[in-house]
Structure formats: C-alpha cells, structure tokens
Write an enzyme that holds these catalytic residues in place. Structure first.
Site, short mmCIF file in Angstrom:
data_model
loop_
_atom_site.label_atom_id
_atom_site.label_comp_id
_atom_site.label_asym_id
_atom_site.label_seq_id
_atom_site.Cartn_x
_atom_site.Cartn_y
_atom_site.Cartn_z
N PHE A 26 0.31 -1.04 0.06
CA PHE A 26 0.37 0.10 -0.16
C PHE A 26 0.80 1.74 0.01
O PHE A 26 2.14 0.93 0.47
CB PHE A 26 -1.19 -0.01 1.04
CG PHE A 26 -2.31 0.57 1.05
CD1 PHE A 26 -3.43 0.52 0.05
CD2 PHE A 26 -1.84 2.17 1.36
CE1 PHE A 26 -4.55 1.16 0.39
CE2 PHE A 26 -3.33 3.08 1.86
CZ PHE A 26 -4.13 2.55 0.61
N GLU A 62 -0.48 -6.18 7.97
CA GLU A 62 0.00 -6.94 7.33
C GLU A 62 1.27 -7.52 7.89
O GLU A 62 2.02 -8.43 8.25
CB GLU A 62 -0.66 -7.52 5.82
CG GLU A 62 -2.32 -7.20 5.66
CD GLU A 62 -2.77 -6.87 5.56
OE1 GLU A 62 -3.85 -6.43 6.26
OE2 GLU A 62 -1.79 -5.20 5.37
N THR A 90 -10.72 9.96 7.67
CA THR A 90 -11.48 8.92 9.00
C THR A 90 -10.45 8.80 9.81
O THR A 90 -9.03 8.28 9.83
CB THR A 90 -11.83 7.88 8.30
OG1 THR A 90 -10.68 6.31 7.77
CG2 THR A 90 -12.75 7.67 7.30
N HIS A 92 -9.45 5.68 9.97
CA HIS A 92 -8.63 4.75 9.78
C HIS A 92 -6.92 4.18 10.12
O HIS A 92 -6.44 4.22 9.93
CB HIS A 92 -9.20 3.94 8.46
CG HIS A 92 -8.21 3.06 7.79
ND1 HIS A 92 -8.52 1.76 8.37
CD2 HIS A 92 -7.04 2.86 6.86
CE1 HIS A 92 -7.87 0.89 7.66
NE2 HIS A 92 -7.40 1.44 7.30
N ASN A 117 11.48 -0.19 12.77
CA ASN A 117 10.18 -0.52 12.47
C ASN A 117 10.13 1.46 11.16
O ASN A 117 10.23 2.31 11.45
CB ASN A 117 9.12 0.38 13.07
CG ASN A 117 7.83 0.07 13.15
OD1 ASN A 117 7.65 0.62 11.64
ND2 ASN A 117 7.11 0.31 14.13
N ARG A 131 10.73 11.85 3.13
CA ARG A 131 11.24 11.24 4.26
C ARG A 131 11.80 9.40 3.44
O ARG A 131 12.69 9.12 4.48
CB ARG A 131 9.71 10.97 5.50
CG ARG A 131 10.15 12.12 6.13
CD ARG A 131 8.85 11.81 6.99
NE ARG A 131 8.49 12.85 8.16
CZ ARG A 131 8.53 13.99 7.94
NH1 ARG A 131 7.87 14.02 6.49
NH2 ARG A 131 8.22 15.52 8.20
#
Length: 153
Positions: A26, A62, A90, A92, A117, A131
């Site tokens: 994504f 995921e 939203t 989300h 991470n 970034r």
C-alpha cells in the site's frame, strides 16, 4: 551514544548478518523507495544479498504477521518493517498506525529480535516522499546496529 556501550564504537558491520525485510505494498511508490534506500544501505554495511529475505504484504496491518513468521524461523539476526500510512479523512489512519506499530513492537519483544520500524506515518504524500530515502537508510542502520549489539549482550 544509542546502541553502544559507553566508550565503544557502534558496530555497523553487516557482513555476517541475515536480515529479513517486510514491505507493505500500500502506497507502493513510497514503500519501494524505502526498500531501495534500505537495500542500498544494507549493501554498504556489508550485508550480502544472499542473506537478505525481502517479502511484500498488502499493507501495514499485515507487516507484523510476516515479521512474526520470520522471527519464528530463527533464520534472521534482525528484521525491518517498511510501510507508509498517510492520513485520510477517517479514523482509519489512527487504527492502522497504532495497530501496526503495536504489532511490530510485540513481535520484537516476544521473539527478542531487533526490528527496525520504518512504517512511516505522515499527513500527506509530500511528507512521505520527503522522508522515504532517509527512513529507508535509517532502518538498515538500526537493524545492523541492534543485531550486533544484541549479539554482545
């Protein structure tokens, strides 16, 4: 100095390390740039291409599942999480950012394996683009430094 004992240099020699990378698809243009910068930095620190396993997953939620499978294999000295979450209109954004971050941390602690991470969270695509290279490189450096540090502890 982060990661180094007082008076000791940080060890960024990756020549003997095996690294796993999980990349979310994504926002793929951003995550591919993260991965490219990460792979270049790993190579610069001596990590051999044959010692890198790079897998793709659908999105940031995921990523922890794939990291967990890699950690369970005990084949890796460190793992890297790559993704990009851009704020939308939203709730989300908060859900994905919080849950993916918590999942990455849980895997690291449960399996006592360093995980860099680099799931970046930004307000917009411009911030993500600004970034992507630095955060990809940073992830590689953190993974190698922490793998070497944990080897000494």
């Amino acid at each position: 100095m982060f990661g180094a004992e007082k008076g000791k240099a940080i060890n960024l020699d990756g020549s003997k390390l095996s690294i796993g990378i999980v990349q979310a698809r994504f926002n793929e243009s951003i995550t591919t740039s993260l991965a490219d910068a990460c792979l270049q930095e790993l190579a610069a620190m001596g990590v051999q291409a044959d010692n890198i396993r790079h897998v793709l997953v659908p999105g940031a939620l995921e990523v922890p599942v794939a990291l967990q499978a890699m950690a369970e294999s005990e084949d890796f000295d460190a793992l890297i999480a790559l993704g990009c979450i851009i704020r939308g209109e939203t709730y989300h954004f908060e859900l994905v950012a919080n849950e993916s971050g918590a999942g990455v941390t849980r895997v690291a602690l449960d399996f006592q394996i360093p995980i860099a991470n680099a799931i970046i969270t930004t307000e917009n695509e411009e911030q993500a683009i600004a970034r992507q290279t630095e955060k990809g490189r940073d992830a590689a450096i953190v993974a190698v430094e922490m793998a070497n540090l944990l080897e000494t502890l």
